[in-house]
Design an enzyme around this catalytic site. Structure first.
Site, short mmCIF file in Angstrom:
data_model
loop_
_atom_site.label_atom_id
_atom_site.label_comp_id
_atom_site.label_asym_id
_atom_site.label_seq_id
_atom_site.Cartn_x
_atom_site.Cartn_y
_atom_site.Cartn_z
N GLU A 144 -58.00 1.73 -35.56
CA GLU A 144 -57.82 2.67 -34.46
C GLU A 144 -56.39 3.22 -34.39
O GLU A 144 -55.50 2.79 -35.13
CB GLU A 144 -58.22 2.01 -33.15
N HIS A 145 -56.20 4.16 -33.51
CA HIS A 145 -55.01 5.00 -33.38
C HIS A 145 -53.70 4.21 -33.39
O HIS A 145 -53.61 3.09 -32.87
CB HIS A 145 -55.08 5.82 -32.09
#
Length: 214
Positions: A134-135
């Site tokens: 994820e980010h």
């Protein structure tokens, strides 16, 4: 991936990753042969790993996986990086990588892997099918991420880490260099370097002595 049609690549190792790389790279670059320590009579066999011709070697992928080989992979990666050899990326067209993610070279990224916004990925990593990074997460070099692994945002995974199948990292977790995360583990706290953690929630169960020494 622009300009890859003119690129030539070699493969180091002929394990299970070999055929995956060949299939993904089929229309992206020209395959030039492989090195492996087991003898082979096929025309594309170029010699043992110890006999790699560094002058002839152009772009390459290290097709050696599994936790016992992590240090060996890392040694090869460091040697070839020091020789300034070109490192293409082997990225499945079914993988999803945000445009603002930064990806190094020599990575193998398989179908349905997801690399989120503002992520940074180093060199020589293997992201198997269904992996979700994820980010704002940061991955170092020579990391093996098994199928179905998920990380929250802003995680840091240092060099030579092995993440077992279906393990999950809470957001903001840091995994120390050379750690091994057991299959199905739920990691809620930072993991010290060179340890093995396992369980849900994951706990340190010992030092990582599984990796093959070099």
């Amino acid at each position: 991936l622009s300009g890859m049609m003119e690129q030539v690549y070699h493969i180091i190792g002929r394990g299970g990753l070999f055929s995956i790389i060949r299939q993904i790279m089929h229309d992206q670059a020209k395959y030039a042969g492989y090195y492996d320590d087991r003898s082979a009579d096929t025309p594309d066999y170029l010699g043992s790993i110890q006999e790699i011709d560094l002058k002839a070697l152009t772009s390459y992928f290290i097709a050696i996986g599994g936790e016992p080989n992590m240090l060996f992979r890392g040694k090869l990666l460091s040697m070839l990086r020091d020789k300034q050899k070109t490192r293409l990326n082997c990225v499945s067209p079914k993988a999803h990588i945000y445009n603002n993610a930064r990806v190094g070279g020599g990575n193998i990224i398989m179908p349905f892997a997801h690399i989120g916004s503002q992520c940074t990925i180093g060199d020589g990593n293997i992201l198997y099918s269904g992996v979700i990074i994820e980010h704002d997460s940061v991955l170092g070099n020579n990391i093996n991420i098994a199928p179905g692994v998920k990380t929250g945002g802003s995680c840091v995974i240092n060099d030579n880490v092995f993440l077992g199948i279906w393990s999950t990292l809470k957001d903001g977790i840091t995994i120390g260099e050379g750690a091994l995360i057991g299959a199905g583990s739920l990691v809620l706290n930072d993991v010290p370097p060179h340890t093995i953690v396992y369980g849900s929630p994951a706990k340190v169960i010992g030092a990582n002595t599984i990796y093959r020494t070099v």
